[in-house]
Structure formats: C-alpha cells, structure tokens
Enzyme design. Structure first.
Site: not given
Ligand SMILES: *Cc1c(COP(=O)(O)O)cnc(C)c1O
Length: 387
Positions: A280, A138, A38
C-alpha cells in the site's frame, strides 16, 4: 488436514520442563510455585499449556477471572491440581467456585457475607485468599480493616478455609520502584503480624510475581506466583542483569528457555525492480532490485502494524526485514539475500530457527516490558501444538 490456519504456535515441552525445574531450584524449602496462566497462558494457549505444565511439576494455577478458572477445570489432567482466581469473580459465580474447590481472592467487605452465605448453601468451605492493600492501590483490604477481617474469617472457620494472605508489588521489575516495594513489604509484614495475633499462627502468605521472586529471596513467603518467567522470559533487562551478577548463571547459558515458537510459511515470492513501491501507498520503496516474500500473517494475527518496515522474521536461519505495511492478513519481507528462499519455506515470527532467534522484545523497537502485551495479544484462534 492438520490445520487450516496460516500460522501456528509450537510449545516446547523441554523448554518448559527446564524453566519449571530452574525456577523450583530457586525456591526456598517448602515454598510452592503457582503457575500464572491468565491471558490464555500469556498467549501460549491454555489447552496445550496446562497439561504440559502439570507434567513439568506444576500443581497450582493462578488465573484472573472465573471464566479462566473454568478453563483450568476443563484442561487440567489431574483433578487435584489447584486453581486460584486473583481477580474478577461475581457473586453469582461464588457457589460454582466453592463447589468446585476453586480458590479465590477476597478484597472487599461486601464480598465477605456473600462468600459466607454461598459456602453455607453449598455445604463446603470457601477456599479464600485475603488480599492486603499495601500500596498498589488497586484492590485489597486497607490497614484499618485487617483485624476485623481476620476475626470474621476466624469466627466463620466452618465456612472459610484460609489458603493465603497476599499482596502484589507495584512493579518489582524496575529498580526505580524499589522503595515503593520495600514500603509495601513492610505493610504486608504488619498485616501478617495482625493475622498471627488473631489466628495464633501466621497463615500462609504470598506476594511475589516473577520479578520479585527472581530478585528478593526473602519475599517468597509460602508461595510465588510466576507468570512470565515460566514461559522463558526475564521480566525485564534489569532483572536479568541482577541475576547475572548475583547468581551462578552463565552469560552464554540462559537458564530460562523460550517455550513458544510462532511460525508460518512463505506464501509467494516475487522480484521487484528498483524504484518500485511495495504494498500500500509509498511506505516502502525498493532501493535496489529486490526479492520479496509474502507471509500470511498480519495484524489480525497479532503481528502489529507498528512493525511496518521495522520488524523481522526468520527464514532459513536468516533475518528478513518487514518491507512495507503490515496488512491485516499478510506482510511482505525482504528475502533478496537469503539464498534459495522459496514458497513453502518456514517463517519464524517468534522463536528460534537454526542458529538465530527472534525474541519477542526484538519485535521492533520495544522493551521487554511489552513481552506481556505482545504475547497475550496472539489470538486464541492460532492453533497451539506441543513439541
Ligand atoms: C500477572 C500476575 C502475576 C504474575 O506476574 P509475572 O510478572 O508474569 O510473573 C502475579 N501476581 C498477580 C496478582 C498477577 O496479576
């Protein structure tokens, strides 16, 4: 032109072969290994990873969703390689899955009839895994549903090919969860007993991910679902230590080898005077006269802003610290002490270079548990190559 991307991910065939054969050596006889891919194979890239895994002896893949299963059908080189969806599939995708022999989890009663009807329409058996709720809370069938569920599947054995009964432990990578996992395993065994009484014999079962597999030999059942370990990462420091203590494993020879190297190159170098700010704002001030290199990798590529002033990369086998803000598309690193470093030099963000290695975990101040997140966030657009 080979690649227009500013970085690339190289996958080591030999590392994957080593990992798969090591993991298989830890399996009890007859236990199957499912390769969990996955999240774009945990960022490794399914198009390159699937064929490599097949060549390393994998014949079963686990994915989260139907679209990921589609990826396996596309990239597998052996039509007999199995694919299993552990999570999301919609009713409208069931016929496609059944027709293509894709295995999928069933975890709720509403799905039973739709799967049954889809199998009837397609004229093939649905290859199903029944997910048991054991305490993860779940998805999964609760204790009160088990017997009816098993009887439904048995009654409709013309439409269902029961491939497995399964559950998932809630965090086997940490000893803090030990009692919770033991309780889950007790519940799972109860479910298997009910299944045995309904089916006459115990159906195939699986429960362990990498952490449980590498900790509890008695929880292998008939298959283990291995994700992170096959890519060469221990699920956690604890699991690694547990294995050092309990197995024939040499501290200097980690049996798991990192499959991925993520690399780029120096885009530009520049000298900066003491007291000047780099990039920056006032995030980094040169404390001495410094040579810096720009690397065309930034947070859009998965190199997080949180690595500002803390992350490292490898150049010529040495560590170069990120100096200044990680930008969207590039970062600046300190190469003052890396002799001869110049434009075009290879830069390694993850993996080995000469003697040194940047592990995903050493990506700043992070625990191993974040391996998963960092890896899967590497964009699919970065080219993956086999080596
Ligand atoms: C992701 C996942 C696995 C693999 O977990 P690893 O820790 O990467 O081995 C196994 N089972 C399920 C249900 C999963 O979602």
């Amino acid at each position: 032109m080979k690649s227009l991307q500013s970085s690339r991910i190289v996958l080591s065939e030999s590392a994957l072969k080593q990992n798969i054969s090591y993991l298989k050596s830890r399996l009890k006889p007859g236990v199957r290994l499912s390769s969990v891919i996955k999240g774009n194979a945990y960022g490794h890239g399914i198009s390159a990873f699937i064929p490599m895994a097949e060549e390393s002896g994998v014949d079963h893949f686990s994915v989260f969703s139907a679209d990921e299963a589609e990826g396996v059908l596309k990239f597998r080189t052996n039509p007999d390689t199995d694919v299993m969806i552990m999570g999301m599939i919609r009713d409208i995708e069931l016929e496609w899955a059944i027709d293509n022999g894709i295995e999928f989890y069933l975890f709720e009663n509403e799905r039973l009839d739709s799967a049954l009807n889809a199998a009837k329409r397609v004229g093939k058996k649905a290859r199903v895994h029944l997910q048991i709720e054991t305490g993860m809370n779940r998805t999964g069938f609760g204790r009160g549903e088990w017997r009816d569920l098993f009887e439904f599947i048995r009654t409709h054995s013309q439409q269902f090919d029961l491939k497995g009964i399964c559950t998932h432990y809630a965090g086997a990578e940490s000893v803090a969860n030990y009692f919770r996992i033991q309780n889950q395993d007790d519940a799972f065994r109860d479910a298997l007993k009910v299944a045995e009484s309904v089916f006459g014999k115990r159906p195939p079962a699986h429960a362990s991910s990498s952490a449980a597999f590498l900790t509890f030999p008695e929880k292998q059942y008939d298959m283990v679902r291995v994700g992170i370990a096959q890519y060469g990462f221990w699920p956690s420091r604890e699991i690694y230590m547990h294995n050092l203590k309990n197995h024939v494993m040499d501290r200097d020879h980690d049996p798991l080898r990192r499959v991925m190297t993520w690399k780029s190159e120096i885009m530009n170098t520049k000298w900066v005077n003491e007291g000047e700010f780099i990039g920056y704002g006032n995030v980094y001030m040169a404390g001495r006269r410094m040579k810096i290199a720009t690397v065309p990798v930034g947070y859009t590529h998965g190199f997080g802003r949180n690595l500002t002033n803390t992350g490292f990369v490898l150049i010529r086998g040495e560590r170069a610290g990120v100096s200044g803000l990680v930008n969207m598309n590039m970062m600046t690193v300190d190469i003052t002490d890396i002799e001869g470093a110049k434009k075009g030099d290879e830069v390694v963000m993850i993996g080995r270079q000469r003697g040194d290695e940047i592990t995903v975990a050493s990506f700043g101040e992070m625990t191993n548990n974040l391996n998963y997140e960092i890896l899967t966030r590497l964009p699919a657009s970065i080219p993956r190559e086999r080596h």
